[in-house]
Motif scaffolding. Structure first.
Motif, PDB file in Angstrom:
ATOM      1  N   GLN A  32       0.840  -1.329   0.104  1.00  0.00           N
ATOM      2  CA  GLN A  32       0.152  -0.084   0.063  1.00  0.00           C
ATOM      3  C   GLN A  32       0.888   1.458  -0.180  1.00  0.00           C
ATOM      4  N   LEU A  33       1.998   1.316   0.777  1.00  0.00           N
ATOM      5  CA  LEU A  33       2.809   2.425   0.782  1.00  0.00           C
ATOM      6  C   LEU A  33       3.470   2.621  -0.652  1.00  0.00           C
ATOM      7  N   ARG A  34       3.840   1.380  -1.236  1.00  0.00           N
ATOM      8  CA  ARG A  34       4.492   1.706  -2.364  1.00  0.00           C
ATOM      9  C   ARG A  34       3.259   2.161  -3.537  1.00  0.00           C
ATOM     10  N   GLU A  35       2.355   1.834  -3.547  1.00  0.00           N
ATOM     11  CA  GLU A  35       1.093   2.325  -4.462  1.00  0.00           C
ATOM     12  C   GLU A  35       1.057   3.779  -4.073  1.00  0.00           C
ATOM     13  N   THR A  36       0.819   4.243  -2.738  1.00  0.00           N
ATOM     14  CA  THR A  36       0.570   5.508  -2.503  1.00  0.00           C
ATOM     15  C   THR A  36       1.422   6.430  -3.026  1.00  0.00           C
ATOM     16  N   PHE A  37       2.904   5.875  -2.525  1.00  0.00           N
ATOM     17  CA  PHE A  37       4.072   6.962  -3.104  1.00  0.00           C
ATOM     18  C   PHE A  37       4.261   7.025  -4.370  1.00  0.00           C
TER      19      PHE A  37
END
Length: 105
Positions: A32-37
């Motif tokens: 999720q962090l990777r997608e968000t950033f």
């Protein structure tokens, strides 16, 4: 620092604060962090400031837990062991307990 470098720096700082997962696939939170950033609209200055605050909070929580463990070493012990170690700290040993048969307990 360029915008892209700042985003990458905050992303890596967040990943460092997550619990380590050696030789395991990325967790759902990491994904999720990777997608968000990686999305452009979620990396504005306001959301980056919030992410930086989250990094600071996670660091503070990690340091807090470390200090609690360091200065309260008996937290994970049962009551009997804590009493025994407290007596030892002031130079005393607890008396030996015997059961009904006269054997050491």
């Amino acid at each position: 620092m360029s915008h892209t470098a700042r985003v990458r720096s905050i992303y890596r700082a967040l990943l460092r604060e997550l619990p380590p997962r050696p030789s395991q696939p990325p967790s759902p939170l990491q994904n999720q962090l990777r997608e968000t950033f990686s999305s452009k609209e979620s990396t504005n200055d306001h959301s980056l400031a919030q992410a930086q605050q989250l990094v600071q909070y996670l660091k503070a929580q990690r340091q807090y837990v470390t200090l609690i463990e360091r200065y309260n070493p008996g937290m994970g012990m049962d009551e009997e062991e804590r009493v025994r170690l407290t007596a030892r700290r002031v130079g005393m040993d607890l008396p030996v307990e015997f059961n009904k048969d006269g054997e050491k307990a």
